[in-house]
Design a protein around this motif. Structure first.
Motif, PDB file in Angstrom:
ATOM      1  N   ASP A 239       0.818  -1.227   0.000  1.00 47.47           N
ATOM      2  CA  ASP A 239       0.000   0.000   0.000  1.00 47.47           C
ATOM      3  C   ASP A 239       0.845   1.267   0.000  1.00 47.47           C
ATOM      4  N   LEU A 240       2.058   1.201   0.564  1.00 51.39           N
ATOM      5  CA  LEU A 240       2.816   2.427   0.807  1.00 51.39           C
ATOM      6  C   LEU A 240       4.230   2.390   0.219  1.00 51.39           C
ATOM      7  N   PRO A 313       1.241  10.967  -5.868  1.00 53.50           N
ATOM      8  CA  PRO A 313       0.223  11.179  -4.829  1.00 53.50           C
ATOM      9  C   PRO A 313       0.628  10.628  -3.456  1.00 53.50           C
ATOM     10  N   THR A 314       1.328   9.522  -3.453  1.00 50.59           N
ATOM     11  CA  THR A 314       1.704   8.927  -2.162  1.00 50.59           C
ATOM     12  C   THR A 314       2.756   9.796  -1.475  1.00 50.59           C
ATOM     13  N   VAL A 317       1.282  13.000   0.169  1.00 52.10           N
ATOM     14  CA  VAL A 317       0.620  12.836   1.465  1.00 52.10           C
ATOM     15  C   VAL A 317       1.663  12.588   2.556  1.00 52.10           C
TER      16      VAL A 317
ATOM     17  N   LEU B 240      -3.626  18.219   3.916  1.00 50.11           N
ATOM     18  CA  LEU B 240      -4.232  16.926   4.244  1.00 50.11           C
ATOM     19  C   LEU B 240      -5.748  17.001   4.440  1.00 50.11           C
ATOM     20  N   PRO B 313      -6.593   9.972  -3.900  1.00 56.31           N
ATOM     21  CA  PRO B 313      -5.208   9.605  -3.562  1.00 56.31           C
ATOM     22  C   PRO B 313      -4.867   9.849  -2.092  1.00 56.31           C
ATOM     23  N   THR B 314      -5.404  10.915  -1.509  1.00 57.07           N
ATOM     24  CA  THR B 314      -5.065  11.208  -0.115  1.00 57.07           C
ATOM     25  C   THR B 314      -5.691  10.165   0.810  1.00 57.07           C
ATOM     26  N   VAL B 317      -3.789   6.781   0.835  1.00 58.62           N
ATOM     27  CA  VAL B 317      -2.565   6.717   1.641  1.00 58.62           C
ATOM     28  C   VAL B 317      -2.926   6.689   3.130  1.00 58.62           C
TER      29      VAL B 317
END
Lengths: 356, 356
Positions: A239-240, A313-314, A317, B240, B313-314, B317
Motif C-alpha cells: 500500500d505504501l 500522490p503517495t 501525502v 491533508l 489519492p489522499t 494513503v
C-alpha cells in the motif's frame, strides 16, 4: 588540489555522530589525512575521555580526541592551515537554521577546499554551490551502521561502505570536481577494512538511495515501525512502500534522466537484514525527539516531480504528514506559539457555529 | 411497531461507554422507554456503585444501574420480553470479530426489533440488513461529547445532539423503516435538555459527517494531533484535511448522488470549538491502545470511490497508514505473530544481498 597541499591532506570533519566520527577515524587511520573533528553537544565528554569506539571494521578504540569545539576561521586565524577537504556528516535539516553553508563558511577557502557531503537526500549540493561557487562539492552516500549511544561512545556495527563521486558544479571544470572526488576517495579508501567505491554517476547513486529513503525512511517515521514488520505485514509494502518507490522511479526518469530498473525496486524492498528489525534514520530521530531531515529526502523529490509533471500522490501525502511531525517538534522546542484562544486574523480560527 | 408494544418501549442498549450510557440515560429519563444496558468491562464497577455521571445536560447522577452483563436471548429465555429497540453504541471495528450482528443476534426479534446504530461510518447498515433482513435499521449520528473517564464514571461535557433517520432496507416497506425511526426519535427526544433531529435523508447526514471523520479523525490518529493545532499550523489543513474533504465530496456525489456544498466543506474545517483542542475519537482510541474503527470511516468511502472511478489519492494513503496502525495493535494484542528470522515462503523475506 592546489600546489600548497601538504603531504597529508588537511581535513575538517563537521558533525561527529556515528557516521562523522567513523569517517574521521577512517580518514586518520588511512595515513593520508590530518583530521580535526568539530564537536558540539559531545565536546565536553570527548575532551575529557576521548572517543570510545566499538567498531566492526576497526576493533575497540579508546581515548581518541582529534577535536575542537568550533569551526575554525581560516581567513582570520593566521595559524590555521587552509582545509583541503571539509567532510560534512551532520543531519541535513534544510528547513531549520543554521544551514550547512553557514556552519562551514569560516573554514572554506574559496577555490581550494573540496566540500564532501556525507548526507542523505536530493539537491543538497545546491545551497553549497550557491555559497561557494568556485569549490568542488563531493557526494558521499554512506551505508555504514554507526550510532552514538551516548556522548562520545560510538557503536559501529554495520560495515563502512561509502560511494563517492563529484556533484556537477557548473562554475568549475568537471575535471576539477572529478579530481577532488577521486582524491577524497583515495584518501578515505587508504584505510584498511572499509570499502570506498568511486561512482562518477552521482545522480544515479542519489536517486537509487532515494528509493529506500523516500519510502522506508518516511513511512517508518510516520508509523514508528521497523522495516521487517512492514515486510511481515505485506500490506505496508504493497500500500505504501512500493507505490512510493514507483513514484521515485518515475520522477528520477523525468527529472534527471536516471533509469532505475524494476529489479532494483524489488531488491530494495528486501535490502535490510530481516533479523535486524531496523528502524531507519528519521524514525530514530523522531523517537529521540530530534528534527527530521524530510525536506531533502521527500520535499526535494516531490518538488522535482511537480516541476516535471510527474504524479506522486503517495509522496505528497507522506510529505504533508512529515511536515506536521516536524511542526510538532518545533512546538516542543518553542519555535511555534500555540494560542489558547482563537485570535482575529487566524485563517482557520473560530467561526459562528452551525450544527447541521 | 407491532401491536404488542407496551406502554413503554422495551429498549436494550449495547455499548456503555460515554455515548451509550448517555443514550440509555436520556431514553429512560424521557419516560417512554424501559431501558436495559449491557455492560462488559465496566460491569463489576457499575454493579457495585452504579453509574457516576456528571452531565452538561442532566446534572449529576449517582447510583444509576439499569444493567446486565450479557445480551439476553429472547428466543430461549421465556421471561424476556421482546425488544422494541436495540441501540448499538459500541465502536464499530469492522475488521475484528465479533461483528455487531453477532453481538446483538440473541436479542433481535425478527420482523419486530428496530436496530438503531449510533455509530460512525459508512455502510454500517449492510451487515445488519444481511443478518436481520426483516428488521428496520435506524441511523443515529451523534454530536455528543461524553467520555468514560474510568469504569462507570462518565463525563458528559458537550451537548447531546442526535440526528435520526432510517437506513434503506430494501426488504421491507420504506414507510415501516421511517415509522420506526420517527418513533425512536420521539422516544429519545422526550427527554428534556437534549436535541433529537429527525433527518430522513440519512445518506446526506452520513456523508456530511464523513467530511469530518475521514479527514480530521484519520489525520489526528496518524499524527496524535488535536484539530486546533492542525488549524494553527494551516499546512495540515491545506495539505491533508481539505484534500480529503474534497475527495469525500466527489465520492459522495458519484457514489450516492449526495451533493455536499463547498460552503459545508469550509464550515466543517472550523466546526470544533477552537479552545477545546479536541482530539477526535480514533485518536483517543489509539492513545488508549484500543483498536480503531477505520474500515467504516475510511475503508468504505475509499471502496465506494474505487467502485465509481473517483480519484481519492489522499484517502488511499491515509487508509494504508491506518491499516498499519491497526496491525500494530493486533501485534500488541497477540493476533499477529512476528517471526524472529526470515522464513521460507515469506513474500518479503530475506533475499541474497547486493550492495549497489
Amino acid at each position: 588540489m592546489s600546489s600548497i597541499t601538504p603531504a597529508k591532506a588537511n581535513v575538517l570533519v563537521v558533525g561527529s555522530g556515528g557516521v562523522g566520527t567513523m569517517a574521521a577515524f577512517a580518514l586518520e587511520k588511512g595515513g593520508k589525512a590530518s583530521v580535526t573533528a568539530v564537536l558540539r553537544s559531545n565536546f565536553p565528554a570527548v575532551q575529557q575521555s576521548g572517543f570510545d569506539i566499538k567498531s566492526l571494521d576497526h576493533g575497540d578504540i579508546q581515548g581518541w580526541r582529534p577535536i575542537r569545539d568550533t569551526v575554525p576561521n581560516t581567513a582570520t586565524d593566521v595559524t590555521a592551515q587552509p582545509y583541503d577537504f571539509i567532510v560534512v556528516a551532520t543531519k541535513n535539516i534544510a528547513d531549520m537554521a543554521p544551514s550547512v553553508a553557514d556552519i562551514i563558511a569560516p573554514a572554506v577557502s574559496p577555490g581550494h577546499t573540496a566540500i564532501s557531503l556525507v548526507q542523505n537526500g536530493l539537491n543538497i549540493e545546491r545551497p553549497l554551490i550557491a555559497a561557494f561557487p568556485s569549490n568542488p562539492i563531493i557526494s558521499g552516500v554512506s551505508f555504514i551502521g554507526a550510532t552514538e549511544e551516548k556522548p562520545g561512545t560510538i557503536r559501529h556495527d554495520d560495515h563502512d561502505v561509502l560511494l563517492v563521486g563529484a556533484f556537477d558544479n557548473p562554475n568549475i571544470p568537471s575535471t576539477t570536481s572529478a579530481a577532488a572526488a577521486k582524491t577524497f576517495s583515495d584518501i578515505y579508501g587508504s584505510c584498511p577494512g572499509i570499502d570506498v567505491i568511486y561512482e562518477p554517476d552521482v545522480r544515479f547513486t542519489r536517486w537509487r538511495k532515494l528509493l529506500y529513503n523516500a519510502s522506508f525512511n518516511s513511512v517508518a517515521t510516520i508509523l514508528r515501525m521497523d522495516t521487517s514488520r512492514m515486510r511481515i505485514s505485506e500490506h505496508v509494502i504493497d500500500d505504501l512502500i512500493r507505490p512510493i518507490m514507483l513514484e521515485i522511479q518515475a520522477t528520477a526518469a523525468a527529472a534527471a534522466g536516471v533509469q532505475l530498473p524494476m529489479e532494483l525496486v524489488d531488491r530494495m524492498i528486501t535490502v535490510d537484514t530481516f533479523e535486524a528489525f531496523f528502524k531507519p534514520s528519521m524514525c530514530q530521530d523522531i523517537e529521540k525527539g530530534n528534527y527530521i531531515e524530510f525536506e531533502n529526502i521527500v520535499g526535494e523529490p516531490l518538488r522535482e516531480a511537480e516541476r516535471h509533471g510527474v504524479q506522486t500522490p503517495t509522496l505528497k501525502v507522506v510529505y504533508g504528514l512529515l511536515k506536521a511531525l516536524q511542526w510538532q517538534r518545533m512546538e516542543v522546542k518553542g519555535l511555534v506559539k500555540i494560542p489558547l484562544v482563537s485570535e482575529p486574523g487566524m485563517r482557520y480560527g473560530s467561526k459562528p457555529r452551525v450544527v447541521t
